[in-house]
Design an enzyme around this catalytic site. Structure first.
Site, mmCIF file in Angstrom:
data_model
loop_
_atom_site.group_PDB
_atom_site.id
_atom_site.type_symbol
_atom_site.label_atom_id
_atom_site.label_comp_id
_atom_site.label_asym_id
_atom_site.label_seq_id
_atom_site.Cartn_x
_atom_site.Cartn_y
_atom_site.Cartn_z
ATOM 1 N N ILE A 198 -7.274 10.013 -52.602
ATOM 2 C CA ILE A 198 -7.179 11.404 -53.070
ATOM 3 C C ILE A 198 -5.979 11.564 -53.990
ATOM 4 O O ILE A 198 -6.012 12.287 -54.966
ATOM 5 C CB ILE A 198 -6.997 12.396 -51.900
ATOM 6 N N GLU B 107 -1.379 10.552 -54.543
ATOM 7 C CA GLU B 107 -0.147 9.910 -54.128
ATOM 8 C C GLU B 107 0.758 11.006 -53.602
ATOM 9 O O GLU B 107 1.156 11.887 -54.354
ATOM 10 C CB GLU B 107 0.534 9.260 -55.344
ATOM 11 N N GLY B 108 1.074 10.966 -52.329
ATOM 12 C CA GLY B 108 1.983 11.961 -51.768
ATOM 13 C C GLY B 108 3.419 11.533 -51.967
ATOM 14 O O GLY B 108 3.691 10.513 -52.602
ATOM 15 N N GLY C 130 3.581 8.289 -49.578
ATOM 16 C CA GLY C 130 2.607 7.207 -49.635
ATOM 17 C C GLY C 130 1.252 7.673 -50.116
ATOM 18 O O GLY C 130 1.066 8.832 -50.469
ATOM 19 N N VAL C 131 0.305 6.735 -50.117
ATOM 20 C CA VAL C 131 -1.041 7.030 -50.618
ATOM 21 C C VAL C 131 -1.800 7.913 -49.625
ATOM 22 O O VAL C 131 -1.627 7.788 -48.417
ATOM 23 C CB VAL C 131 -1.850 5.725 -50.818
ATOM 24 N N PHE D 82 -9.176 17.524 -43.333
ATOM 25 C CA PHE D 82 -9.431 17.393 -44.772
ATOM 26 C C PHE D 82 -9.731 18.753 -45.399
ATOM 27 O O PHE D 82 -10.510 19.527 -44.862
ATOM 28 C CB PHE D 82 -10.616 16.446 -44.997
ATOM 29 N N ASP E 53 10.063 21.332 -48.500
ATOM 30 C CA ASP E 53 9.552 20.773 -49.758
ATOM 31 C C ASP E 53 8.233 21.440 -50.152
ATOM 32 O O ASP E 53 7.295 20.774 -50.574
ATOM 33 C CB ASP E 53 9.382 19.250 -49.601
ATOM 34 N N LYS F 189 5.525 23.203 -52.319
ATOM 35 C CA LYS F 189 5.155 23.206 -53.740
ATOM 36 C C LYS F 189 3.642 23.348 -53.800
ATOM 37 O O LYS F 189 2.960 23.118 -52.792
ATOM 38 C CB LYS F 189 5.622 21.910 -54.413
ATOM 39 N N ASN G 116 1.286 20.782 -52.087
ATOM 40 C CA ASN G 116 1.022 20.660 -50.649
ATOM 41 C C ASN G 116 0.559 21.963 -49.995
ATOM 42 O O ASN G 116 0.733 22.182 -48.806
ATOM 43 C CB ASN G 116 2.174 19.983 -49.879
#
Length: 298
Positions: free
Chosen positions: A10, A12-13, A16-17, A82, A127, A129, A132
């Site tokens: 989906i 890149e956070g 991590g992926v 999800f 954090d 934004k 997220n």
């Protein structure tokens, strides 16, 4: 991990992926986050595991549910519910027409409900934004990655060396304050509110000093009158240029008086005077709040 079939990557956070995956046993579709830590060699810190386990208790309709924590061979996977899309992609897709005000109001109201819940459990996000904040076709919006900052820290760069955005960072953090409060999340949400309304980032800084100066140019350079204690913060400099505060009607022209009033209280310099999530929910701006359905292009 063998219980999950990865469907697609989906994104890149920060840590991590992120994959869309399917639970082979139940058929449930989930978001799978692989956490890449600098401590790969020593394994995952037990403090991080403890912090993350606490997040499984955070149950609220506006918080992305952490379903499971899988810790295998020095790697950590977080299994989340999800959702279809993030607010950043939705804002980009709505750039020409803009997001209708009733939907902005609904989103802000729901996000404040999620924040009020987490803050009442003494959990900060740190954090927030648009990337997220996740949305569904039914008009729901949910806060993702809650509590991860405390478990893993907020890095300067992501694992792929992308710079972590400063655009939504509260001035007390930028000025070097080590002990901050739930007010940092309200600031971030205020910036996101303005961005939904005007269709552009409120303070798109490209360095910490540029970020601060963009805030100062709009809200005025803070002094001891508006923010007691500001001049003794670690990164405050008496040499900062003295800008005057701009009128909010010029900053967020589409917003009515109630909207501007709420935004100015969310962007109060003094964290102690910044409106709380709980108080914001009672603001007159929300007296006619509804829950419209977004037009998602999936």
């Amino acid at each position: 991990m063998e219980n999950f079939q990865k469907v697609e990557k989906i994104g890149e956070g920060t840590y991590g992926v992120v994959y869309k995956a399917k639970n082979k046993l139940t058929g449930e579709v989930v978001a799978l986050k692989k956490i890449r830590l600098d401590t790969e060699t020593e394994g995952v810190p037990s403090t991080a595991i403890r912090e993350i386990s606490l997040l499984k208790e955070l149950n609220h309709p506006n918080i992305v549910k952490l379903l499971d924590v899988i810790h295998t061979e020095n790697k950590l996977y977080l299994v989340f519910e999800f959702l279809h899309q993030d607010l950043k992609k939705f804002m980009d897709a709505s750039a020409l027409t803009g997001i209708p005000l009733p939907l902005i109001k609904s989103y802000l109201f729901q996000l404040l409900q999620g924040l009020a819940f987490c803050h009442s459990h003494r959990v900060l996000h740190r954090d927030l934004k648009p990337q997220n904040l996740l949305i569904n076709a039914d008009g729901s919006i949910k806060l993702a990655d809650f509590g991860l900052a405390r478990a893993f820290g907020v890095p300067v760069r992501t694992y792929t060396h992308e710079v972590v955005t400063l655009w939504y960072r509260a001035p007390e953090i930028l000025l070097g304050c080590k002990y901050y409060s739930t007010a940092v999340d309200i600031w971030s949400l205020g910036c996101i509110f303005a961005e939904m309304v005007t269709r552009r980032a409120l303070f798109p800084g490209d360095s910490e000093i540029d970020q601060l100066f963009r805030i100062f140019r709009t809200l005025g350079t803070p002094d001891e009158v508006v923010w007691p204690g500001v001049t003794s913060m670690p990164d405050y400099k008496p040499s900062f240029p003295k800008w005057a505060r701009q009128d909010f009607s010029k900053v967020v022209p589409p917003l009515d008086e109630d909207g501007r009033s709420l935004l100015s209280q969310m962007l109060h310099y003094d964290p102690n005077k910044r409106i709380s999530a709980k108080a914001a929910l009672a603001h007159p701006f929300f007296q006619d709040v509804t829950k419209p359905v977004p037009h998602l292009r999936l």
